[in-house]
Every structure is written in C-alpha cells, then in structure tokens.
Design a protein around this motif. Structure first.
Motif, PDB file in Angstrom:
ATOM      1  N   THR A   4       0.857  -1.175   0.000  1.00  0.00           N
ATOM      2  CA  THR A   4       0.000   0.000   0.000  1.00  0.00           C
ATOM      3  C   THR A   4       0.895   1.226   0.000  1.00  0.00           C
ATOM      4  N   ARG A   6       0.766   5.289   0.336  1.00  0.00           N
ATOM      5  CA  ARG A   6      -0.065   6.435   0.700  1.00  0.00           C
ATOM      6  C   ARG A   6       0.595   7.700   0.159  1.00  0.00           C
ATOM      7  N   THR A   8       0.107  11.989  -0.854  1.00  0.00           N
ATOM      8  CA  THR A   8      -0.695  13.187  -0.649  1.00  0.00           C
ATOM      9  C   THR A   8      -1.555  13.379  -1.886  1.00  0.00           C
ATOM     10  N   SER A  12      -0.448  12.299  -5.642  1.00  0.00           N
ATOM     11  CA  SER A  12      -1.319  11.387  -6.387  1.00  0.00           C
ATOM     12  C   SER A  12      -1.745  12.005  -7.718  1.00  0.00           C
TER      13      SER A  12
END
Length: 67
Positions: A4, A6, A8, A12
C-alpha cells in the motif's frame, strides 16, 4: 508482493498526470522510480565504500596533485 502506498493528494495527482502523459500505469511509473532510486543509491554506496577504503592510500599523492 502487494504494497500500500499512501500519497498526498498533490503527489497522487502528479502521478496520475504523468501516467497519462506517458501512456502507462501509475504502478509502472512507481516501479521504475524505485528501481532507479535503488540503482543510484547502490552505486553511491559502493563508491562511498571504495573511497573510504582506498582514499587514505592515495591521500599524499592527491594532496600533491592538488597543489
């Protein structure tokens, strides 16, 4: 291996734009970036190691060459 990531919203969106520009998936861009980072870092680590072990042997000669 699944992972995964992650990001911001800004990161993105940038990744999405770049994937669209290149006509490839976001995953392909991320994998390529990781490979480039690892390759660059591995070379730097190897060079640092060689310099650390070999530089003292040639310190005097390098000092004279620098004058």
């Amino acid at each position: 291996m699944a992972m995964t990531l992650r990001l911001t919203g800004e990161d993105s969106a940038a990744l999405e734009r770049q994937a669209a520009l290149e006509g490839c998936s976001q995953q392909q861009i991320v994998v390529r970036a990781i490979r480039q980072y690892v390759e660059r870092t591995s070379r730097r680590t190897l060079l640092d190691s060689v310099l650390h072990s070999e530089l003292p042997r040639y310190a005097e000669a390098l000092e004279r060459l620098g004058k």
